[in-house]
Design an enzyme around this catalytic site. Sequence first.
Site, PDB file in Angstrom:
ATOM      1  CG  ASN A  67      -1.920  -1.163   1.317  1.00 47.41           C
ATOM      2  OD1 ASN A  67      -2.433  -1.263   0.337  1.00 47.41           O
ATOM      3  ND2 ASN A  67      -2.304  -1.591   2.610  1.00 47.41           N
ATOM      4  CB  VAL A  68       0.738   4.682  -1.495  1.00 47.61           C
ATOM      5  CG1 VAL A  68      -0.691   4.782  -1.940  1.00 47.61           C
ATOM      6  CG2 VAL A  68       1.299   5.827  -1.202  1.00 47.61           C
TER       7      VAL A  68
ATOM      8  CD  GLU B  32      -3.291  -4.586   5.123  1.00 49.83           C
ATOM      9  OE1 GLU B  32      -3.526  -3.585   5.679  1.00 49.83           O
ATOM     10  OE2 GLU B  32      -2.332  -4.479   4.401  1.00 49.83           O
TER      11      GLU B  32
ATOM     12  CG  ASP C 298       2.828  -4.926   9.457  1.00 52.44           C
ATOM     13  OD1 ASP C 298       2.015  -5.835   9.714  1.00 52.44           O
ATOM     14  OD2 ASP C 298       2.634  -3.882   9.022  1.00 52.44           O
TER      15      ASP C 298
ATOM     16  CB  SER D 154       9.380  -0.434  14.961  1.00 54.67           C
ATOM     17  OG  SER D 154       8.067   0.112  14.420  1.00 54.67           O
TER      18      SER D 154
ATOM     19  N   GLY E  62       5.979   6.633  10.944  1.00 57.13           N
ATOM     20  CA  GLY E  62       5.729   5.890   9.968  1.00 57.13           C
ATOM     21  C   GLY E  62       5.961   4.231  10.147  1.00 57.13           C
TER      22      GLY E  62
END
Length: 319
Positions: free
Chosen positions: A14-15, A143, A256, A286, A291
């Site tokens: 995805n963007v 997804e 993720d 993270s 982001g």
Amino acid sequence: MSRELDVVVVGSLNVDLTAGVRRHPQPGETVQATALTTSAGGKGANQAVAAARLGARTALVGRVGADAHGEDLLAALRADGVETAHALRDESAATGTALITVAATGENSIVVAAAANARLSPRDIASARSLIASARVVSVVLEVPVETVCAAARAAREAGARLSLNLSPVVDLPGDVLAAADPLIVNEHEAREVLRIHGSQVPEGEVAYAEALRQVGARSAVVTLGARGAVVAEPGHTEHVPGIPADAVDTTGAGDAFAATVAWRIGRGDSLPEAARWATRVGARSVQHPGAQPSYPELDQLTGTTERRHAGSPSASSS
């Protein structure tokens, strides 16, 4: 069989359009964004990048649109050393998009438009069969269509690769697919949903969640608990892996990163609890950066060493 790849990820690209806000809006309310950024994302691409930055030889199976966003996503993957021969460009769909708001607390809210991700098919998995057969670990994320998830899980099992299944968002999977999960990775909310789907009584406490997931079919299970770490359940052994304190800036993509690290480490021969300990370190780092993919560390940022990426025996520990 020779395993040329450490991790093959099957999943979404995805963007990510991310708006920073002081607080999430209520229904019908408009709030002002403090910032707006565009970056590479999607659960599949996130995992592939996170694993590759840690040194895993990684490939991704997925779909993007034949548009500028798709080309940018593929270029970003290649820049991180991810093999993209089976990250296909779809002429009939746009690239998937995630609309993300991140509050001042670091908590996020995400809406995903699947687009090309919804067109990843079992036929694509069949075309990638030799790639899957070359992997030590196949990490499958959602997804993408359920039938594609099932095809990927079965292809991994038939090839003798270990299957890591990140069941987020939760869907009802056939028993043979769930039984191949080693591990099944979910957060505590997803764990409750999986148990409800399978008609199992939801027990008290996260440790019991992980054990109950094994009872409904998974070979092993990891229940992530955010800042509190994770619970790992294997045959004859259940363990709480403590979290690592971190000042969260943005939690997007942290799950993720956790799943990718588990796949990397079990592919190198670590026990599942040890892999989860590595994963909590990566996840904690993270969330301290904005982001998803931009926040993922390289190995020397975790260890303080200059170990060369992709070097060394697959079973050697870097700890």
